[in-house]
Design an enzyme around this catalytic site. Structure first.
Site, mmCIF file in Angstrom:
data_model
loop_
_atom_site.group_PDB
_atom_site.id
_atom_site.type_symbol
_atom_site.label_atom_id
_atom_site.label_comp_id
_atom_site.label_asym_id
_atom_site.label_seq_id
_atom_site.Cartn_x
_atom_site.Cartn_y
_atom_site.Cartn_z
ATOM 1 N N ASN A 1 2.817 -0.479 -13.295
ATOM 2 C CA ASN A 1 3.768 -0.786 -12.257
ATOM 3 C C ASN A 1 4.982 -1.033 -12.917
ATOM 4 O O ASN A 1 5.606 -1.467 -13.500
ATOM 5 C CB ASN A 1 3.805 -1.859 -10.589
ATOM 6 N N GLU B 1 -1.315 3.400 -10.913
ATOM 7 C CA GLU B 1 -2.372 3.758 -11.026
ATOM 8 C C GLU B 1 -1.412 5.010 -11.176
ATOM 9 O O GLU B 1 -2.127 6.102 -11.728
ATOM 10 C CB GLU B 1 -3.252 4.215 -9.275
ATOM 11 N N CYS C 1 -2.969 1.535 -3.975
ATOM 12 C CA CYS C 1 -2.326 1.754 -2.456
ATOM 13 C C CYS C 1 -2.545 3.617 -1.677
ATOM 14 O O CYS C 1 -3.839 4.458 -2.374
ATOM 15 C CB CYS C 1 -1.191 1.620 -2.119
ATOM 16 N N CYS D 1 3.574 2.624 -9.261
ATOM 17 C CA CYS D 1 2.125 1.855 -9.517
ATOM 18 C C CYS D 1 1.856 2.267 -10.512
ATOM 19 O O CYS D 1 1.719 3.517 -11.028
ATOM 20 C CB CYS D 1 1.415 1.900 -7.951
ATOM 21 N N CYS E 1 -1.234 6.369 -4.282
ATOM 22 C CA CYS E 1 -2.001 6.675 -5.058
ATOM 23 C C CYS E 1 -3.847 6.802 -5.284
ATOM 24 O O CYS E 1 -3.925 8.227 -5.943
ATOM 25 C CB CYS E 1 -2.572 5.236 -6.137
ATOM 26 N N GLU F 1 8.661 -1.452 -10.462
ATOM 27 C CA GLU F 1 9.594 -1.861 -9.390
ATOM 28 C C GLU F 1 10.669 -1.467 -9.899
ATOM 29 O O GLU F 1 11.402 -1.181 -10.075
ATOM 30 C CB GLU F 1 9.462 -3.246 -9.262
HETATM 31 N N1 THU Z 1 0.740 -1.724 -6.838
HETATM 32 C C1 THU Z 1 0.101 -1.090 -7.644
HETATM 33 O O1 THU Z 1 1.057 -0.391 -9.212
HETATM 34 N N2 THU Z 1 -0.941 -0.414 -7.934
HETATM 35 C C2 THU Z 1 -1.762 -0.955 -6.917
HETATM 36 O O2 THU Z 1 -2.677 -0.938 -6.604
HETATM 37 C C3 THU Z 1 -0.504 -2.250 -5.272
HETATM 38 C C4 THU Z 1 0.324 -2.436 -5.659
HETATM 39 C C5 THU Z 1 1.831 -2.443 -7.490
HETATM 40 C C6 THU Z 1 3.567 -1.730 -6.812
HETATM 41 C C7 THU Z 1 4.583 -2.985 -6.675
HETATM 42 O O3 THU Z 1 5.182 -3.174 -7.884
HETATM 43 C C8 THU Z 1 3.969 -4.461 -6.645
HETATM 44 O O4 THU Z 1 1.977 -3.964 -7.015
HETATM 45 C C9 THU Z 1 3.595 -5.334 -5.530
HETATM 46 O O5 THU Z 1 3.077 -4.630 -4.216
#
Ligand code: THU
Length: 144
Positions: free
Chosen positions: A47, A60, A91, A58, A94, A49
């Site tokens: 991920n 994925e 999520c 994310c 994704c 941000e």
């Molecule tokens: N996140 C992911 O990368 N994949 C997931 O399946 C759940 C959430 C990340 C997004 C954000 O950077 C952090 O986790 C908190 O939600």
């Protein structure tokens, strides 16, 4: 199941490595993903941000886009891991983006403690949109 135990282990190990590259200064929640193509190639993502929170990508989708950018479009399985003691599932965004390429993708969930659970995208996202049919209609370009 589309994968052998050894392939699952490879995917989980790769997702854990990818997690180390996560850029998550806002949530402090690191996620790693590893996606296996039909041919057995593996692409990873973490991920990433952003201070404008909604721009976050994310792990994925990051993994998927890395693969597509290399010309891959057929996938067998994805492993997802975080620092959490519990399983995390992709999520909604994704789920939809992954389903574009394989609505029945195998999903390997892994915890920080090393527990593993296998499910499928068709269970997590059972009714994908059917817009592809529309997209296949030839468009009138105005060119002859
Ligand atoms: N996140 C992911 O990368 N994949 C997931 O399946 C759940 C959430 C990340 C997004 C954000 O950077 C952090 O986790 C908190 O939600």
């Amino acid at each position: 199941m589309n994968t052998l135990k050894e392939e699952q282990a490879l995917l989980i190990a790769t997702a854990n490595l990818a997690k180390e590259s996560a850029y998550a200064p806002y949530s402090n929640f690191r996620v790693g993903a590893a996606l296996m193509t039909d041919e057995g190639d593996v692409f990873h993502g973490c991920n990433v941000e952003n201070s404008s929170y909604s721009m976050t990508i994310c792990a994925e989708r990051n993994a998927l886009f890395q693969a597509v950018a290399k010309g891959k479009k057929k996938f067998r399985a994805i492993a997802i891991t975080s620092d959490d003691a519990g399983f995390i599932t992709p999520c909604g965004a994704c789920r939809q983006v992954l389903s574009e390429f394989n609505p029945d993708l195998e999903i390997i969930l892994s915890t920080a403690g090393g527990d593993k659970k296998i499910t499928t995208l068709s269970k997590l996202f059972p009714v994908p949109p059917e817009l592809k049919k529309l997209a296949r209609k030839p468009r009138k370009t105005g060119k002859k």
